[in-house]
Write a protein that holds these residues in place. Structure first.
Motif, PDB file in Angstrom:
ATOM      1  N   GLY A 167       0.591  -1.213   0.336  1.00 28.86           N
ATOM      2  CA  GLY A 167       0.297  -0.217   0.209  1.00 28.86           C
ATOM      3  C   GLY A 167       0.973   0.846   0.132  1.00 28.86           C
ATOM      4  N   PHE A 168       2.488   0.800   0.427  1.00 27.25           N
ATOM      5  CA  PHE A 168       3.318   2.768   0.573  1.00 27.25           C
ATOM      6  C   PHE A 168       5.086   2.567  -0.588  1.00 27.25           C
ATOM      7  CE2 PHE A 168       0.108   1.854   3.929  1.00 27.25           C
ATOM      8  CZ  PHE A 168      -0.252   3.360   3.852  1.00 27.25           C
ATOM      9  N   ASN A 169       5.136   3.044  -1.339  1.00 27.27           N
ATOM     10  CA  ASN A 169       6.351   3.578  -1.174  1.00 27.27           C
ATOM     11  C   ASN A 169       7.343   2.917  -0.360  1.00 27.27           C
ATOM     12  OD1 ASN A 169       5.519   3.359  -3.812  1.00 27.27           O
ATOM     13  ND2 ASN A 169       5.260   5.903  -2.905  1.00 27.27           N
ATOM     14  N   VAL A 170       8.226   1.622  -0.050  1.00 26.92           N
ATOM     15  CA  VAL A 170       8.917   1.248   0.466  1.00 26.92           C
ATOM     16  C   VAL A 170      10.926   1.262   0.185  1.00 26.92           C
ATOM     17  CG1 VAL A 170      10.288  -0.481   2.407  1.00 26.92           C
ATOM     18  CG2 VAL A 170       7.488  -0.368   1.485  1.00 26.92           C
ATOM     19  N   THR A 171      11.456   2.098   0.824  1.00 28.79           N
ATOM     20  CA  THR A 171      12.822   2.299  -0.112  1.00 28.79           C
ATOM     21  C   THR A 171      13.451   0.736  -0.250  1.00 28.79           C
ATOM     22  OG1 THR A 171      13.511   4.199   1.414  1.00 28.79           O
ATOM     23  CG2 THR A 171      15.112   3.388   0.549  1.00 28.79           C
ATOM     24  N   THR A 172      14.009   1.191  -1.814  1.00 30.81           N
ATOM     25  CA  THR A 172      14.460  -0.388  -2.431  1.00 30.81           C
ATOM     26  C   THR A 172      15.652  -1.391  -1.451  1.00 30.81           C
ATOM     27  OG1 THR A 172      15.932   0.829  -3.157  1.00 30.81           O
ATOM     28  CG2 THR A 172      14.013   0.596  -4.223  1.00 30.81           C
ATOM     29  N   TYR A 173      16.533  -0.476  -1.317  1.00 36.64           N
ATOM     30  CA  TYR A 173      17.331  -0.879  -0.099  1.00 36.64           C
ATOM     31  C   TYR A 173      16.902  -1.420   1.278  1.00 36.64           C
ATOM     32  CZ  TYR A 173      18.315   3.595   0.675  1.00 36.64           C
ATOM     33  OH  TYR A 173      18.952   5.041   1.202  1.00 36.64           O
ATOM     34  N   VAL A 174      15.299  -0.618   1.769  1.00 40.12           N
ATOM     35  CA  VAL A 174      14.963  -1.148   2.926  1.00 40.12           C
ATOM     36  C   VAL A 174      15.902  -2.701   3.620  1.00 40.12           C
ATOM     37  CG1 VAL A 174      13.327  -1.647   3.181  1.00 40.12           C
ATOM     38  CG2 VAL A 174      14.262  -0.262   4.853  1.00 40.12           C
ATOM     39  N   THR A 175      15.761  -4.072   3.060  1.00 38.48           N
ATOM     40  CA  THR A 175      15.788  -5.098   2.309  1.00 38.48           C
ATOM     41  C   THR A 175      17.076  -5.177   3.281  1.00 38.48           C
ATOM     42  OG1 THR A 175      15.904  -5.638   0.664  1.00 38.48           O
ATOM     43  CG2 THR A 175      13.875  -5.808   1.912  1.00 38.48           C
ATOM     44  N   ASN A 176      18.273  -4.448   3.095  1.00 35.77           N
ATOM     45  CA  ASN A 176      19.602  -5.250   3.353  1.00 35.77           C
ATOM     46  C   ASN A 176      19.939  -4.466   4.375  1.00 35.77           C
ATOM     47  OD1 ASN A 176      19.535  -3.986   0.065  1.00 35.77           O
ATOM     48  ND2 ASN A 176      21.128  -6.165   0.586  1.00 35.77           N
ATOM     49  N   VAL A 177      18.983  -3.324   5.006  1.00 34.97           N
ATOM     50  CA  VAL A 177      19.843  -2.774   6.214  1.00 34.97           C
ATOM     51  C   VAL A 177      18.790  -3.017   7.278  1.00 34.97           C
ATOM     52  CG1 VAL A 177      19.266  -0.398   7.151  1.00 34.97           C
ATOM     53  CG2 VAL A 177      20.054  -0.648   4.644  1.00 34.97           C
ATOM     54  N   ALA A 178      17.664  -3.561   6.941  1.00 39.19           N
ATOM     55  CA  ALA A 178      17.151  -4.623   7.779  1.00 39.19           C
ATOM     56  C   ALA A 178      17.744  -5.886   7.990  1.00 39.19           C
ATOM     57  CB  ALA A 178      15.246  -5.275   7.759  1.00 39.19           C
ATOM     58  N   THR A 179      18.298  -6.363   7.077  1.00 39.45           N
ATOM     59  CA  THR A 179      19.136  -8.098   7.454  1.00 39.45           C
ATOM     60  C   THR A 179      20.068  -7.621   8.332  1.00 39.45           C
ATOM     61  OG1 THR A 179      18.912  -8.372   5.671  1.00 39.45           O
ATOM     62  CG2 THR A 179      20.348  -9.497   6.505  1.00 39.45           C
ATOM     63  N   ALA A 180      20.579  -5.880   8.307  1.00 34.29           N
ATOM     64  CA  ALA A 180      21.894  -5.850   9.103  1.00 34.29           C
ATOM     65  C   ALA A 180      21.550  -5.418  10.659  1.00 34.29           C
ATOM     66  CB  ALA A 180      23.501  -4.349   8.554  1.00 34.29           C
ATOM     67  N   PHE A 181      20.811  -4.681  10.853  1.00 36.33           N
ATOM     68  CA  PHE A 181      20.350  -4.366  12.138  1.00 36.33           C
ATOM     69  C   PHE A 181      19.128  -5.448  12.886  1.00 36.33           C
ATOM     70  CE2 PHE A 181      20.901   0.237  10.294  1.00 36.33           C
ATOM     71  CZ  PHE A 181      21.781   0.635  11.045  1.00 36.33           C
ATOM     72  N   GLY A 182      18.917  -6.032  11.747  1.00 37.72           N
ATOM     73  CA  GLY A 182      18.452  -7.470  12.354  1.00 37.72           C
ATOM     74  C   GLY A 182      19.209  -8.074  13.301  1.00 37.72           C
ATOM     75  N   ILE A 183      20.283  -8.378  12.556  1.00 37.92           N
ATOM     76  CA  ILE A 183      20.707  -9.726  13.216  1.00 37.92           C
ATOM     77  C   ILE A 183      21.958  -8.952  14.660  1.00 37.92           C
ATOM     78  CG2 ILE A 183      23.061 -10.423  12.597  1.00 37.92           C
ATOM     79  CD1 ILE A 183      22.561 -10.874  10.136  1.00 37.92           C
ATOM     80  N   GLY A 184      21.563  -7.905  14.556  1.00 39.89           N
ATOM     81  CA  GLY A 184      22.581  -6.268  15.180  1.00 39.89           C
ATOM     82  C   GLY A 184      21.640  -6.714  16.595  1.00 39.89           C
ATOM     83  N   ILE A 185      20.072  -6.548  16.822  1.00 40.40           N
ATOM     84  CA  ILE A 185      19.691  -6.573  17.617  1.00 40.40           C
ATOM     85  C   ILE A 185      19.052  -7.869  17.816  1.00 40.40           C
ATOM     86  CG2 ILE A 185      16.694  -5.387  18.008  1.00 40.40           C
ATOM     87  CD1 ILE A 185      18.070  -2.911  16.302  1.00 40.40           C
ATOM     88  N   ALA A 186      18.610  -8.721  17.722  1.00 39.38           N
ATOM     89  CA  ALA A 186      18.603  -9.595  17.808  1.00 39.38           C
ATOM     90  C   ALA A 186      19.819 -10.439  18.740  1.00 39.38           C
ATOM     91  CB  ALA A 186      17.879 -11.595  16.570  1.00 39.38           C
ATOM     92  N   ILE A 187      21.057 -10.519  18.308  1.00 42.29           N
ATOM     93  CA  ILE A 187      21.717 -10.591  18.761  1.00 42.29           C
ATOM     94  C   ILE A 187      22.294 -10.111  20.090  1.00 42.29           C
ATOM     95  CG2 ILE A 187      24.739 -10.424  19.180  1.00 42.29           C
ATOM     96  CD1 ILE A 187      24.228 -11.915  16.017  1.00 42.29           C
ATOM     97  N   ASP A 188      21.747  -8.706  20.390  1.00 39.54           N
ATOM     98  CA  ASP A 188      21.670  -7.578  21.049  1.00 39.54           C
ATOM     99  C   ASP A 188      20.901  -8.342  22.568  1.00 39.54           C
ATOM    100  OD1 ASP A 188      22.920  -5.337  22.264  1.00 39.54           O
ATOM    101  OD2 ASP A 188      21.558  -4.389  22.252  1.00 39.54           O
TER     102      ASP A 188
END
Length: 786
Positions: A167-188
């Motif tokens: 329903g909304f425009n999403v930045t094209t490279y947001v999936t790559n950023v989500a991977t880096a921060f998702g791994i970091g915060i989950a490990i945190d």
């Protein structure tokens, strides 16, 4: 208004031309230009509206200061159809050296390079991160819950982003950023849970055949609760960023909200289930034998003293905890120390009557004598406990010294920071677009620094070719040319240095050959061919986007536009000012307008959650102050590296605009603030737990900080490893995000949490836990505090 009448407010494509040491005014250059133009039109027929020295000698100061380069621009109906390679192929074989540029081409390259860089970063950093995890957790199997939590977080976050993208425009490279921060915060989150699990295994020492449910329940009641508070704090800070209503920031903040939510949810649901399933097998395949000859600090990261014995050391790889750490000693009246023994001759904990508060059958690591806690031998032999206790006993020197440094750095940042969008300066050093942008900035007076685009629309029944409008437009252009910040002015009455206002009036009034030529070549760049009611004025400024005087310049131009067309005979139906300079000023104005509300939401949420966690009104205020100091001090270092270009050679970038991007800075602030509170909540929870058990504030601070220092350091190193790969990107935006968050986390997890926090709490003493009685009753009624 521009989006309605024009494809973009600036020319779609521009190019900087040069010819082997030949001056632009040389006839050979003129001939080479028209050869290049013919080749370009032959291969890309849509290219129209060429503006250059050879077509209109006065346009935009189109000759460089040394006279050897010239600047041209042209337009296309749909510039997104063509890439840089298409333009280069179109002019291949011509004699001119042509460097192409433009917002459209930069908009194509930056997302492309971002995606490529992030994919490479993930491929390189994830294996390194897994190896560090194995050593940080002390074994291969112990790492599995953290990795599975990271997978859980990423899968659900990407699924949520997919639903949002419907329903909304999403930045094209947001999936790559989500991977880096998702791994970091989950490990945190997982490392805090794992530490508590190991401590409870050590404290409770369940029999080999006993269930581990009591251990997991205690883990959930303590670290699980802390993780939920941390996730709620992080989400509150990120949701506050949605107030800015900026596409990029909104997308990134929403992504981080999903990550924090699913990571916290998985930490209290998925992790406990995995610990129950794995049981004592969690400590198999230990790496402790590999570290027997390693430095004591490196061995300490793996916490071998917390790993329960699951079998022979040769099979499990885990060594039993030292016997001295397991014996609980009684201090008798004459100062002699003797171990208690139960009926089986095994070491027994201290007598129940000597402990405050009275515990269960769990062993204690301290003893209370005359109302004061006596540290165990393990504490006294620990350099981190001794170091923190030294800070606690001498708080003033550390508070004044470290606090003074942080305040000074914060002041430097507030006084010297320059804010502006990176735009093309974010391009990698090896980008083929950089030469054109840099040449425009360095070689042409005003043309490459910043620009304004004035939009003018006459009411129905009046045309921009009317004499009254042309006279008012000429007056506006003359006033603009007299301003100290204007480098050049381009409009339908500023196209040829040899023409005067009467000449333009004649040209636009009569359908002569010269008039038709001007109309055919000028209508599209400056007003619409099928509607003679829209005109444009292009103003090249001599100010950089980061110049603090830019706001004054934009306001002056807007005032001149309003005054020039104030007479009833030339009043406009619509008028506006756009362009890169106006965009910079308006963006900063919007940020300043929304920033107070954003800070109010973030600070209020932090205050409420910390109050519910600790039951104190003092600790939330202290947390706000220390978090603000650490982040602003980190921003000062960021300014030193990126704004001043001090780290340009090491990090391989060149910030031509010498500024910090305010949107990226805001994103760094939101994420870093949330993560710093994550460590603060974990640490305050430990200190409060010890304080309630002992009643000794100094011991609780020293023991809580020292017992948490290593795990916080490990967590910060791991999350920095997850996002630190951003520094390897060629895009300046990623470098700034990676270093900004990394610097803030490392500074907060080491210097601030291990020195400033204990020094401040030692000075406050019992006031750390102060709250008005009505508020205490309200907190107790909520039931969220231990």
């Amino acid at each position: 208004m521009f989006s309605r009448y024009y494809k973009s407010p600036s020319p779609d494509i521009f190019a900087v031309l040069s010819l082997h040491g030949t001056k632009v005014t040389d006839p050979a250059f003129n001939s080479a230009y028209f050869d290049m133009k013919l080749a370009l039109i032959s291969n890309i027929p849509e290219a129209t509206s060429f503006i250059s020295y050879f077509d209109f000698p006065r346009f935009h100061g189109s000759i460089s200061e040394d006279g050897y380069k010239t600047f041209i621009s042209f337009r296309l109906p749909d510039p997104s159809k063509y890439s840089l390679e298409d333009y280069q192929k179109a002019i291949y074989g011509t004699s001119l050296k042509v460097d192409f540029g433009g917002s459209e081409l930069a908009g194509q390259e930056i997302p492309k390079r971002l995606g490529e860089d992030l994919a490479k970063i993930e491929a390189g950093s994830i294996p390194v991160l897994i190896v560090l995890l194995v050593f940080a957790y002390g074994g291969v199997v112990a790492t599995l819950p953290a990795l599975l939590l990271a997978v859980w977080t990423l899968v659900l976050t990407l699924a949520a982003l997919h639903l949002v993208a419907l329903g909304f425009n999403v930045t094209t490279y947001v999936t790559n950023v989500a991977t880096a921060f998702g791994i970091g915060i989950a490990i945190d989150f997982s490392i805090f849970m794992h530490l508590r699990f190991c401590e409870e295994m050590q404290r409770q020492r369940p029999a080999p055949s006993a269930e581990l449910l009591p251990v997991v329940e205690k883990m959930l009641a303590t670290s699980g609760r802390t993780v939920l508070f941390s996730g709620a704090l992080l989400m509150s800070a990120l949701l506050g960023a949605l107030q800015f209503n900026m596409y990029y920031l909104t997308t990134m903040a929403l992504t981080m909200v999903f990550i924090a939510f699913f990571a916290a949810l998985g930490a209290v649901t998925v992790l406990p289930a995995l610990y129950l399933v794995l049981g004592r097998g969690l400590f198999l395949l230990s790496v402790q034998p590999l570290l027997r000859g390693a430095d004591s600090f490196l061995r300490g990261l793996c916490r071998p003293d917390l790993l329960p014995e699951v079998g022979p050391a040769e099979e499990s790889g885990c060594r039993p905890a030292p016997q001295a750490d397991l014996e609980m000693m009684q201090v008798q009246a004459y100062g002699q120390v003797q171990p208690f023994e139960d009926s089986d001759g095994a070491p027994e904990p201290f007598p129940q009557q000597d402990l405050v508060p009275s515990p269960s059958s769990e062993p204690e690591e301290f003893v209370i004598v005359d109302g004061k806690v006596q540290p165990s031998r393990a504490d006294l032999s620990s350099w981190d406990f001794q170091g923190v206790r030294w800070v606690v006993r001498r708080p003033w020197p550390f508070l004044l010294g470290l606090g003074g440094v942080l305040v000074a750095l914060s002041a430097v940042f507030c006084l010297q920071v320059k804010l502006a969008s990176f735009d093309w300066a974010a391009l990698p050093l090896d980008s083929p677009l950089r030469p054109a942008f840099e040449s425009l900035l360095d070689d042409f007076r005003g043309s490459g620094k910043s620009d304004l685009q004035l939009f003018l629309r006459t009411p129905p029944g009046r045309a921009v070719t009317d004499e009254s409008f042309l006279r008012a437009l000429d007056s506006l252009c003359s006033q603009l040319e007299q301003q100290w910040f204007v480098g050049a002015v381009g409009s339908m009455v500023r196209l040829d240095a040899n023409l005067t206002l009467p000449d333009y009036l004649s040209i636009y009034a009569a359908p002569s050959p010269s008039g038709l030529r001007y109309r055919s070549q000028v209508l599209d760049p400056f007003f619409l061919a099928d509607l003679d009611q829209v005109a444009r004025v292009a103003v090249a400024l001599t100010l950089l986007p980061s110049d603090p005087r830019l706001g004054e310049a934009v306001r002056k131009v807007r005032a001149l536009l309003k005054d020039s067309f104030s007479e009833p005979s030339v009043q406009l139906e619509q008028a506006g000012v756009a362009g890169s300079a106006a965009r910079q000023v308006d963006t900063l104005s919007d940020l300043r307008r929304v920033l107070p509300a954003f800070l109010a939401v973030v600070v209020s949420a932090m205050f409420v959650f910390t109050l519910l966690l600790t039951g104190s009104v003092v600790l939330p205020l202290k947390t706000i102050a220390t978090a603000g100091l650490s982040i602003s001090a980190s921003f000062a270092l960021l300014m030193f590296v990126f704004q001043d270009n001090r780290g340009a050679r090491l990090l391989q970038f060149r910030n031509n605009l010498r500024c910090l991007d305010p949107i990226q800075l805001l994103f760094v602030f939101v994420v870093a603030f949330g993560l710093s509170l994550d460590y603060e909540v974990f640490l305050l929870g430990r200190i409060q737990e010890l304080f309630l058990r002992t009643g000794d504030a100094q011991y609780a601070i020293a023991k809580g900080v020292s017992s948490s220092a290593r795990v916080i350091s490990v967590a910060s190193v791991l999350i920095c490893c997850a996002i630190g790969g951003f520094l390897a990107s060629g895009i300046l935006i990623l470098k700034m995000i990676g270093m900004g968050i990394g610097l803030t986390i490392l500074l907060d997890a080491t210097v601030v949490r291990c020195i400033l926090l204990p020094a401040t709490m030692a000075l406050l003493g019992d006031y750390n836990w102060y709250a008005p009685p009505p508020l205490k009753r309200l907190v107790d009624l909520a039931g969220l505090r231990d």
